[in-house]
Design a protein around this motif. Structure first.
Motif, mmCIF file in Angstrom:
data_model
loop_
_atom_site.group_PDB
_atom_site.id
_atom_site.type_symbol
_atom_site.label_atom_id
_atom_site.label_comp_id
_atom_site.label_asym_id
_atom_site.label_seq_id
_atom_site.Cartn_x
_atom_site.Cartn_y
_atom_site.Cartn_z
ATOM 1 N N ALA A 462 0.823 -1.206 0.000
ATOM 2 C CA ALA A 462 0.000 0.000 0.000
ATOM 3 C C ALA A 462 0.853 1.249 0.000
ATOM 4 O O ALA A 462 1.887 1.317 0.685
ATOM 5 C CB ALA A 462 -0.928 0.003 1.221
ATOM 6 N N GLY A 463 0.413 2.259 -0.757
ATOM 7 C CA GLY A 463 1.028 3.571 -0.719
ATOM 8 C C GLY A 463 2.330 3.665 -1.476
ATOM 9 O O GLY A 463 2.824 2.690 -2.062
ATOM 10 N N GLU A 464 2.906 4.849 -1.439
ATOM 11 C CA GLU A 464 4.143 5.101 -2.169
ATOM 12 C C GLU A 464 5.299 4.268 -1.658
ATOM 13 O O GLU A 464 6.236 3.979 -2.401
ATOM 14 C CB GLU A 464 4.487 6.593 -2.084
ATOM 15 N N ARG A 465 5.265 3.881 -0.389
ATOM 16 C CA ARG A 465 6.363 3.105 0.190
ATOM 17 C C ARG A 465 6.151 1.601 0.026
ATOM 18 O O ARG A 465 6.963 0.821 0.519
ATOM 19 C CB ARG A 465 6.527 3.443 1.673
ATOM 20 N N ASP A 466 5.076 1.168 -0.595
ATOM 21 C CA ASP A 466 4.773 -0.260 -0.729
ATOM 22 C C ASP A 466 4.759 -0.938 0.629
ATOM 23 O O ASP A 466 5.462 -1.927 0.887
ATOM 24 C CB ASP A 466 5.783 -0.952 -1.655
ATOM 25 N N ILE A 467 3.939 -0.409 1.526
ATOM 26 C CA ILE A 467 3.828 -0.958 2.874
ATOM 27 C C ILE A 467 3.159 -2.329 2.801
ATOM 28 O O ILE A 467 2.052 -2.451 2.283
ATOM 29 C CB ILE A 467 3.001 -0.008 3.766
ATOM 30 N N PRO A 468 3.809 -3.384 3.290
ATOM 31 C CA PRO A 468 3.163 -4.703 3.286
ATOM 32 C C PRO A 468 1.873 -4.663 4.103
ATOM 33 O O PRO A 468 1.837 -4.119 5.213
ATOM 34 C CB PRO A 468 4.212 -5.614 3.934
ATOM 35 N N ALA A 469 0.812 -5.253 3.545
ATOM 36 C CA ALA A 469 -0.482 -5.194 4.214
ATOM 37 C C ALA A 469 -1.300 -6.430 3.891
ATOM 38 O O ALA A 469 -1.089 -7.102 2.872
ATOM 39 C CB ALA A 469 -1.244 -3.933 3.800
ATOM 40 N N ALA A 470 -2.237 -6.725 4.781
ATOM 41 C CA ALA A 470 -3.233 -7.774 4.574
ATOM 42 C C ALA A 470 -4.600 -7.174 4.849
ATOM 43 O O ALA A 470 -4.773 -6.432 5.818
ATOM 44 C CB ALA A 470 -2.972 -8.960 5.486
ATOM 45 N N VAL A 471 -5.563 -7.492 4.007
ATOM 46 C CA VAL A 471 -6.931 -7.019 4.179
ATOM 47 C C VAL A 471 -7.840 -8.234 4.293
ATOM 48 O O VAL A 471 -7.776 -9.156 3.464
ATOM 49 C CB VAL A 471 -7.373 -6.130 3.000
#
Length: 715
Positions: A462-471
């Motif tokens: 997610a986002g410009e920093r490519d934050i690892p995420a789970a939804v």
């Protein structure tokens, strides 16, 4: 376990589905035997010591019990000494029975403690017996040759013959607060060094840590529910205060003691000790600010040390499992951050490149090393949340990946046999396979319960920093059902990676989603497994960086998932609890309710090694501590009229993040006229192994969040 059982009860009863799963593998050097721990079922807390026999001729592998706590204790209840309770708290061990063991080099003799008593198991014969020694016994370990067992009792380091005779104390405390052979609080809690003595390869001597905690300030942890009990005295090294004094002594079996010398004034932290046949004893010692560390070789004749290698980093230096060690020719094996990558170094050669982010060394096979790694900055098409096992020997082809399927993997290897444990998004339970000569002669069964729900996380960045995420969305949610209230569920800080490619990691998040939320788990800067720069970006700024990344991830994901940004809650425990309270207090424009469990609210009350690494010395950096704490003016900077519902949860017996954190924040909130709720947990520590507590905590949190967001009740 039936489908009618609620997930919160099952989650608590199975200790997060860890019971019944095999763990703590030891492989004999001839490849014929694997020892491991496992309870008999997914709800049985008592672990047994098992052996899997692997016939050399390719016969059928067979499991057998090597030691059963119920039989050894003759049905009596297990009793833990205060030292053992503290050791288990440091390791977050909530189960019972044989929770740890050690073996000789041949994996023929195992030693372990039960109810403070010493037991030894002949792993080949499958028999176990008690060795009658003074107790309560802590951390027993056989000598490499299997002839003796060393253990700690009442702070003294003892050695006893493997047949139970010849017990003697090699080092006895000289006064109160002194121990030999035990790790001090800060080493066990923050350095991942849980042991305090190390056998010589020939079994003729031991290196032992001498700990004097007299300089450490005393705290007293009371049990308000039992006012007749005296408070427990705890030596707690809070940031900016004195640590325990740790020295090292070489003990011969005749009781001769030789102090080991190094510049302890400059390098007070004894971070690692390694002693193998590949070279002399090897130490890793750190400066208190953790920006400099030195690898030292010990002269066993004199106790003197010589410098092998020195490292410096302008932010901080991390510690890693499995290193330092020796390769042939006394080449130093270490993991280091160089040129933006985290690499395995053997001598002056890099055995890995920027395509890998090395996490740990699992062991060695000659001059080849087994390691775990995530995708590095130089990787092509990295998969979010994957951790793989590699074999690195420095050859021109580079490291070879041993774990084939997507997921999270770890391994143990010896004698040509690899025990590979793998978790995936497809199955809730990890699988353990035994590999030898390109074949799979056996699998080690897991008795873990099957969850009553299936987690369906969508892994992304997610986002410009490519934050690892789970939804995670509610089970049965369909496109077009409309936006959902959001529940952020982070840890979000050092040492805590939550976005991993393993279904079991998201079971509680899926249950939360099934209560009507879109649950978001985001690993912002400061969390491990990404890059050195990612982890160190929080230096001096917990609050701004970690909270900012949660906000950025939320807003970026809202463009792709059905997230109602008008109803956003956040929950967390420990650092996640700090982050949840921080979010509600400083960004009420984004977060509308929060549950903060065991939060660190005043970083001056947290321990030295962790806090000073990230925030510096509070005596020299008071403004940094004020800016990152919740009980200061900076912590309560948002207007009072924007106050959002906040529940604070804390175990009153917590000796890691003490309850004073929550009490001080509650007082500050009350003084500022900000409504909040406090849920004190009597007799509960930083972990919550009690079944009823763990179950009801989930239910209470959901009920609070639904009430705060104007939703219905929890199902």
């Amino acid at each position: 376990m039936t489908q009618s059982l609620s997930f919160p009860r099952q989650y608590a009863r199975t200790q997060r589905f860890s019971l019944g799963a095999p763990r703590a593998f030891s492989v004999s050097p001839d490849g014929g035997r694997i020892a491991f721990l496992r309870s008999r079922s997914g709800t049985d807390r008592s672990h047994l010591l098992w052996v899997l026999d692997l016939p050399a001729g390719g016969g059928t592998a067979a499991e057998r019990v090597a030691a059963d706590p119920a039989a050894l204790l003759a049905g009596a209840d297990e009793e833990l000494s205060p030292q053992e309770r503290a050791r288990r708290e440091r390791s977050r061990e909530g189960s019972a029975g044989i929770v740890a063991y050690a073996t000789d080099d041949a994996v023929a003799l195992a030693a372990f403690a039960l109810s403070g008593r010493l037991f030894a198991a002949d792993l080949a014969a499958g028999t176990a017996r008690e060795l009658p020694v003074p107790g309560p016994v802590a951390d027993p370990r056989p000598s490499p040759d299997g002839r003796r067992v060393a253990y700690v009792a009442d702070g003294a380091l003892h050695v006893v013959d493997a047949d139970g005779g010849g017990d003697r104390a090699l080092a006895v405390p000289e006064g109160p607060g002194v121990t030999y052979g035990l790790a001090e609080f800060i080493a066990a809690e923050e350095m991942s060094r849980s042991r305090g003595f190390w056998w010589a390869p020939d079994g003729g001597a031991l290196l032992a840590a001498r700990v004097d905690d007299a300089p450490v300030r005393r705290w007293w942890i009371a049990d308000p529910a039992n006012p007749g009990q005296e408070p427990a005295e705890v030596a707690y090294p809070a940031a900016g205060t004195p640590n325990a004094q740790v020295t090292l002594v070489l003990l011969a079996l005749d009781g001769t003691a030789t102090p080991v010398e190094w510049d302890r004034e400059r390098y007070p932290y004894l971070a690692r000790v390694h002693w193998s046949a590949a070279g002399p004893p090897l130490l890793l010692v750190q400066a208190r600010d953790q920006r400099e560390q030195v690898y030292l070789a010990v002269d066993t004749a004199t106790g003197g040390t010589r410098e092998v290698h020195r490292e410096r980093d302008e932010i901080w230096l991390d510690l890693f499992a499995g290193v330092p060690a020796w390769a042939s020719g006394e080449r130093l094996v270490r993991i280091t951050d160089e040129s933006g990558a985290r690499s395995l170094m053997v001598g002056e050669r890099a055995f890995t490149g920027p395509e890998l982010h090395v996490r740990s060394v699992l062991g060695s096979d000659g001059d080849a090393f087994l390691l775990t790694a995530s995708a590095g900055a130089g990787a092509k098409d990295p998969e979010t949340g994957e951790i793989h096992v590699y074999r690195a020997d420095g050859g021109p082809g580079g490291p070879v990946r041993l774990s084939g399927t997507p997921g999270v993997h770890t391994a143990v290897r010896s004698g040509g046999v690899t025990v590979l444990t793998s978790a995936s998004l497809e199955e809730p339970a990890a699988t353990t396979r035994v590999l030898r000569d390109g074949a799979e002669p056996a699998a080690i069964a897991s008795y873990a319960e099957t969850p009553v729900l299936t987690a369906r996380p969508a892994l992304t960045t997610a986002g410009e920093r490519d934050i690892p995420a789970a939804v995670l969305l509610p089970t049965g949610y369909r496109d077009g059902d409309g936006p959902l209230p959001v529940l952020m569920d982070p840890y979000g800080g050092p040492h805590g990676q939550m976005v991993v490619r393993a279904q079991r990691a998201y079971l509680h998040a899926q249950w939360l989603a099934d209560q009507g939320f879109a649950v978001v788990v985001a690993d912002g800067r400061g969390t491990p497994g990404h890059s050195p720069a990612w982890e160190k970006a929080i230096a001096g700024d917990f609050a701004g960086v970690t909270l900012g990344d949660q906000v950025d991830a939320l807003h970026a994901l809202a463009a792709r998932y059905p997230l109602d940004l008008g109803r956003v809650a956040i929950r967390g425990w420990s650092y996640g609890g700090y982050l949840a309270a921080l979010a509600v207090l400083r960004r009420p424009d984004v977060f509308h309710a929060g549950v903060a469990g065991a939060p660190v609210t005043d970083w001056r009350l947290y321990d030295t090694h962790y806090t000073e690494r990230c925030l510096g010395d509070p005596g020299q950096q008071p403004a940094v501590y004020a800016a990152n704490s919740l009980v200061t003016d900076a912590g309560l900077s948002a207007p009072a009229e924007q106050a959002r519902p906040l529940m604070l949860v804390h175990g009153l017996a917590d000796d890691n993040v003490v309850a004073a954190h929550t009490l001080r924040l509650s007082s500050a909130l009350l003084a500022a006229g900000r409504p909040h709720e406090v849920l004190p947990l009597s007799g509960v520590t930083h972990m919550t192994p009690q079944e009823q507590v763990a179950e009801n905590l989930l239910l209470f949190q959901v009920a609070f969040l639904k009430r705060a967001l104007g939703l219905g009740t929890a199902s």
